[in-house]
Design a protein around this motif. Sequence first.
Motif, short mmCIF file in Angstrom:
data_model
loop_
_atom_site.label_atom_id
_atom_site.label_comp_id
_atom_site.label_asym_id
_atom_site.label_seq_id
_atom_site.Cartn_x
_atom_site.Cartn_y
_atom_site.Cartn_z
N LYS A 261 0.83 -1.21 0.00
CA LYS A 261 0.00 0.00 0.00
C LYS A 261 0.86 1.25 0.00
CE LYS A 261 -2.89 2.63 3.22
NZ LYS A 261 -3.49 2.63 4.59
N TYR A 262 1.84 1.30 0.90
CA TYR A 262 2.63 2.53 1.00
C TYR A 262 3.62 2.67 -0.16
CZ TYR A 262 0.56 3.38 5.53
OH TYR A 262 -0.35 3.64 6.53
N GLN A 264 2.93 1.82 -3.13
CA GLN A 264 2.08 2.32 -4.20
C GLN A 264 1.81 3.81 -4.01
OE1 GLN A 264 0.64 0.26 -6.86
NE2 GLN A 264 0.35 2.31 -7.70
N GLU A 265 1.41 4.18 -2.80
CA GLU A 265 1.05 5.58 -2.53
C GLU A 265 2.24 6.52 -2.70
OE1 GLU A 265 -0.65 5.85 1.34
OE2 GLU A 265 -2.46 4.73 0.81
N LEU A 266 3.44 6.05 -2.39
CA LEU A 266 4.63 6.90 -2.43
C LEU A 266 5.33 6.87 -3.79
CD1 LEU A 266 6.01 5.97 1.11
CD2 LEU A 266 5.03 8.16 0.43
N ARG A 360 5.14 2.42 7.49
CA ARG A 360 5.04 3.68 6.73
C ARG A 360 6.36 4.44 6.76
NH1 ARG A 360 0.82 5.71 9.08
NH2 ARG A 360 1.98 6.95 10.59
N THR A 364 8.62 5.40 3.61
CA THR A 364 8.91 6.82 3.40
C THR A 364 10.41 7.06 3.26
OG1 THR A 364 6.93 7.49 4.63
CG2 THR A 364 8.68 9.13 4.38
N ARG A 367 11.54 5.98 -0.09
CA ARG A 367 11.17 7.02 -1.06
C ARG A 367 12.14 8.19 -0.99
NH1 ARG A 367 6.92 10.85 -0.57
NH2 ARG A 367 7.85 11.16 1.51
#
Length: 372
Positions: A261-262, A264-266, A360, A364, A367
């Motif tokens: 999920k993270y 993908q979101e990032l 998360r 992060t 990323r």
Amino acid sequence: MSPIPILDLKFQYQAIENELWPVLKKIFETSSFILGPEVEALEKEIEAFTGASYNLGVSSGSDALLISLMALDLQPGDEVITTPFTFFATVGSILRLYCKPVFVDIQEDTFNIDAHEIPKVLSQKTKALVPVHLYGQCAEMDEIQKEAPHLPIIEDAAQAIGAKYKGRSAGSLGLMACFSFYPSKNLGGATEGGLIATKDFQLFEKMKMIRNHGSKGGYIHEFLGGNFRLSAIGAAVLRLKMKYLEDWNQLRRENAKLYQKYFQELGLLESGKIRPPFVAEGNLHTYHQYVIRCEKRDELQSYLSSKGIQTVVYYPKPLHLQPALAHLGYQEGDFPRAEKAAKEVLALPVYPGLKEEDIREVATQIRNFYQL
């Protein structure tokens, strides 16, 4: 944020704490420290969990592999096919019997042995095959058996208790299967420990003797075995943890979904900088390790370490390039997929009890490293 370790076992200890001390007290009161009722009960519980008819608690996962190979009466110079991308114990057990490990390359996506490479190395000397269910995902056992229908197959399921392949449990897919109960495993003990599962009663009886110096008892030794016995304390802790194993494996799977999920979101998946674990159709992964492929792996690992995030490389050098195996004559380039994986894989924290905010944060910081 607080440091994020690759593994934290306090969550598991808290689950069994109230039950643990009375159980240990009973063991000391009865003075039954080696094998005995606790080990026998564990063997029965594993049987119910995996579906394999006969189960033998032993001293370690490494010894489980060794005993399984000893039970096949392998001779010096016999060949055993396995993967070059796994922990050293897989090949070490073959070499201890003066047999020759023969490697075939891995699949690009699952990191498991590529069944379609097996026919290329079959010979009259080939006597067994040891596929590894790496990181908690089963190898393609149907394809493996199709390519080598005459060979005894020993599953190296050290990292895969609770994993399933097409609805069947790891440990019930080959002639024998070997589990490890090293403390960091999904079902980890307080001591070294392991277990062999089989459907073959005669093999089970033979391995039972191998576990005890080749003896049924009474100090009569029919052949050479060893001291491969599991302790009662080790078994008792494992029995307490068994009750939680499926729940803990599910928590690992939920953590894997959160990473997805993270990522993908990032924008990490779209960027192509990392590739999350691939799960083959029909497999139930236990995520003993949550292993990504990534660009600039060593630099990323150093960066995450500077942010208090612990990661591990499983494994930085494939077996065919290990100094201890130089005598086998393999060279760089022989197994390009295994060699590529060794340069790209990175295990992230995934243990039960890991908080969503920690996942998360890991995502992060990845990323941030790639400056997306």
